[in-house]
Write a protein that holds these residues in place. Structure first.
Motif, PDB file in Angstrom:
ATOM      1  N   LYS A 124      24.029  66.051 -43.126  1.00 21.19           N
ATOM      2  CA  LYS A 124      23.344  65.032 -42.321  1.00 21.19           C
ATOM      3  C   LYS A 124      22.072  64.592 -43.035  1.00 21.19           C
ATOM      4  CE  LYS A 124      22.259  62.518 -38.698  1.00 21.19           C
ATOM      5  NZ  LYS A 124      21.771  63.174 -37.482  1.00 21.19           N
ATOM      6  N   ALA A 125      22.030  63.316 -43.380  1.00 19.30           N
ATOM      7  CA  ALA A 125      20.903  62.807 -44.150  1.00 19.30           C
ATOM      8  C   ALA A 125      20.475  61.446 -43.617  1.00 19.30           C
ATOM      9  CB  ALA A 125      21.281  62.687 -45.626  1.00 19.30           C
ATOM     10  N   HIS A 126      19.214  61.122 -43.837  1.00 22.82           N
ATOM     11  CA  HIS A 126      18.636  59.844 -43.441  1.00 22.82           C
ATOM     12  C   HIS A 126      18.187  59.122 -44.710  1.00 22.82           C
ATOM     13  CE1 HIS A 126      18.405  61.251 -39.199  1.00 22.82           C
ATOM     14  NE2 HIS A 126      18.244  62.426 -39.789  1.00 22.82           N
ATOM     15  N   PRO A 127      18.608  57.867 -44.904  1.00 17.12           N
ATOM     16  CA  PRO A 127      18.369  57.193 -46.184  1.00 17.12           C
ATOM     17  C   PRO A 127      16.922  56.794 -46.427  1.00 17.12           C
ATOM     18  CG  PRO A 127      19.383  55.686 -44.622  1.00 17.12           C
ATOM     19  CD  PRO A 127      19.411  57.030 -43.986  1.00 17.12           C
ATOM     20  N   LYS A 128      16.148  56.623 -45.351  1.00 16.38           N
ATOM     21  CA  LYS A 128      14.755  56.203 -45.488  1.00 16.38           C
ATOM     22  C   LYS A 128      13.919  56.873 -44.406  1.00 16.38           C
ATOM     23  CE  LYS A 128      15.642  51.618 -47.493  1.00 16.38           C
ATOM     24  NZ  LYS A 128      15.406  50.165 -47.354  1.00 16.38           N
ATOM     25  N   PHE A 143      12.323  60.142 -48.086  1.00 16.48           N
ATOM     26  CA  PHE A 143      11.146  59.334 -47.775  1.00 16.48           C
ATOM     27  C   PHE A 143      11.064  58.123 -48.693  1.00 16.48           C
ATOM     28  CE2 PHE A 143       9.545  63.746 -46.734  1.00 16.48           C
ATOM     29  CZ  PHE A 143       9.765  63.605 -45.374  1.00 16.48           C
ATOM     30  N   ASN A 144      10.651  56.992 -48.127  1.00 10.57           N
ATOM     31  CA  ASN A 144      10.453  55.802 -48.951  1.00 10.57           C
ATOM     32  C   ASN A 144       9.032  55.246 -48.845  1.00 10.57           C
ATOM     33  OD1 ASN A 144      11.303  54.864 -46.222  1.00 10.57           O
ATOM     34  ND2 ASN A 144      10.969  52.848 -47.112  1.00 10.57           N
ATOM     35  N   THR A 145       8.253  55.778 -47.892  1.00  8.55           N
ATOM     36  CA  THR A 145       6.857  55.376 -47.794  1.00  8.55           C
ATOM     37  C   THR A 145       6.095  56.467 -47.057  1.00  8.55           C
ATOM     38  OG1 THR A 145       5.357  53.536 -47.264  1.00  8.55           O
ATOM     39  CG2 THR A 145       7.058  54.077 -45.629  1.00  8.55           C
ATOM     40  N   PHE A 146       4.767  56.324 -46.993  1.00  7.97           N
ATOM     41  CA  PHE A 146       3.951  57.410 -46.463  1.00  7.97           C
ATOM     42  C   PHE A 146       2.688  56.889 -45.805  1.00  7.97           C
ATOM     43  CE2 PHE A 146       2.280  56.417 -50.608  1.00  7.97           C
ATOM     44  CZ  PHE A 146       0.902  56.590 -50.502  1.00  7.97           C
ATOM     45  N   ILE A 168      20.897  60.543 -54.278  1.00 12.47           N
ATOM     46  CA  ILE A 168      20.873  61.816 -53.556  1.00 12.47           C
ATOM     47  C   ILE A 168      21.382  61.636 -52.127  1.00 12.47           C
ATOM     48  CG2 ILE A 168      19.369  63.660 -52.705  1.00 12.47           C
ATOM     49  CD1 ILE A 168      17.609  63.126 -55.192  1.00 12.47           C
ATOM     50  N   TYR A 169      20.993  60.553 -51.473  1.00 11.46           N
ATOM     51  CA  TYR A 169      21.478  60.296 -50.116  1.00 11.46           C
ATOM     52  C   TYR A 169      22.994  60.126 -50.091  1.00 11.46           C
ATOM     53  CZ  TYR A 169      22.676  57.698 -45.920  1.00 11.46           C
ATOM     54  OH  TYR A 169      23.299  57.270 -44.773  1.00 11.46           O
ATOM     55  N   ASN A 170      23.524  59.325 -50.989  1.00  9.38           N
ATOM     56  CA  ASN A 170      24.980  59.109 -51.025  1.00  9.38           C
ATOM     57  C   ASN A 170      25.729  60.407 -51.309  1.00  9.38           C
ATOM     58  OD1 ASN A 170      24.742  56.380 -50.472  1.00  9.38           O
ATOM     59  ND2 ASN A 170      24.765  55.769 -52.623  1.00  9.38           N
ATOM     60  N   SER A 181      11.428  62.137 -53.008  1.00 13.45           N
ATOM     61  CA  SER A 181      11.119  63.303 -52.184  1.00 13.45           C
ATOM     62  C   SER A 181      12.252  63.552 -51.206  1.00 13.45           C
ATOM     63  CB  SER A 181       9.811  63.075 -51.421  1.00 13.45           C
ATOM     64  OG  SER A 181       9.469  64.208 -50.651  1.00 13.45           O
ATOM     65  N   VAL A 182      12.771  64.785 -51.226  1.00 10.79           N
ATOM     66  CA  VAL A 182      13.840  65.195 -50.314  1.00 10.79           C
ATOM     67  C   VAL A 182      13.216  66.056 -49.225  1.00 10.79           C
ATOM     68  CG1 VAL A 182      16.087  66.305 -50.114  1.00 10.79           C
ATOM     69  CG2 VAL A 182      15.421  65.227 -52.279  1.00 10.79           C
TER      70      VAL A 182
END
Length: 273
Positions: free
Chosen positions: A157-161, A104-107, A147-149, A209-210
């Motif tokens: 499988k991950a999403h950077p933002k 997460f990068n925003t909320f 953490i994403y890299n 936050s992961v």
């Protein structure tokens, strides 16, 4: 390069002795009451870390009644400079699948019963005044990127933002609410992002936050229920643990002096006394 100490907020997945070498535990008394549980002190892949179960050792504390202020204050008291928080979340988008992780990068804050600042002038002389902390960036992008890299390197499988909608809970969303959050373009919904990330920033802690995606909320074909969420979280927390096992030494090897100093200045400039 100044030493760092990493705090981890999460659940029972970090009890795996191959991940975490425990050296003891510590109870911390704070001006805001007791944290959710004693802090576990130990090492992850040789790096000193502090672990805390957000909902208590046996998951007995509902999201609304987590003592977020005590939890975050305790990490600061124990000398932490960083916090990595793991959290279950429901997907609001087709391409964000159960089993994925999302940084997460925003909320969007939909809570209404929680105290989201230390600086209310009622508890301690250390928190006098008003803190108008900016929430952009809301989380530490540099920490999330590591953490994403690492997840990508490990074929996770991950999403950077992503945008997370934090709801009050403990109930799940209605179908109307879920569709509304989707229409806002949010990526996931959870119950603990706020005020945790806000409080961490007020104390100058670099926080990320992961999100562990456990379900599709209720807008999808299957209606979400608590038992399925917990089952999916437990199934996938080992995946996150393996990512952190690799990522934490990378984090520890990096220089964070400028990031820490920059955040200190943001906090100082946010104070109105």
């Amino acid at each position: 390069m100044s030493p760092i100490k990493i705090g981890i907020i999460g659940g029972s997945g970090f009890a795996n002795p191959d991940l975490f070498t425990e050296e003891g535990s510590k109870e911390v008394k704070t001006p805001f009451g007791n944290p959710s549980a004693p802090y576990r002190i130990g090492k992850v892949n040789g790096i000193e870390c502090v672990l805390l179960a957000r909902h208590g050792a046996n998951h007995t504390i509902p999201p609304t009644y987590v003592n977020y202020r005590a939890n975050i204050w305790g990490f600061k008291e124990l000398g932490c400079t960083h916090i990595i928080a793991t959290t279950a979340c429901g997907s609001l988008q087709e391409d964000v699948h159960p089993g994925d992780i999302i940084m997460f990068n925003t909320f969007i804050d939909r809570t209404n019963l929680r105290t989201s600042t230390f600086f209310d002038g009622t508890v301690t002389d250390k928190t006098k005044g008003v803190c108008h902390i900016p929430m952009e960036p809301a989380l530490c992008d540099k920490l999330a990127e590591v953490i994403y890299n690492t997840a990508c390197e490990r074929n996770v499988k991950a999403h950077p933002k992503g945008t997370v909608v934090c709801i009050e809970g403990p109930r799940f969303s209605s179908i109307a609410e879920s569709k509304l959050y989707r229409s806002w373009g949010a990526h996931a919904v959870n119950m603990t992002a706020v005020p945790e990330l806000c409080l961490a920033k007020e104390l100058g802690l670099l926080y990320c936050s992961v999100g562990v995606v456990t379900d599709y909320d209720c807008w999808h074909e299957v209606i979400v229920n608590a038992q399925d969420v917990l089952k999916c979280f437990k199934k996938n927390i080992e995946k996150v643990s393996s990512v952190l096992h690799t990522a934490i030494p990378k984090i520890a090897s990096m220089s964070w002096d400028d990031d820490i100093e920059s955040l200190k200045k943001v906090v100082a400039s946010s104070m109105v006394n």
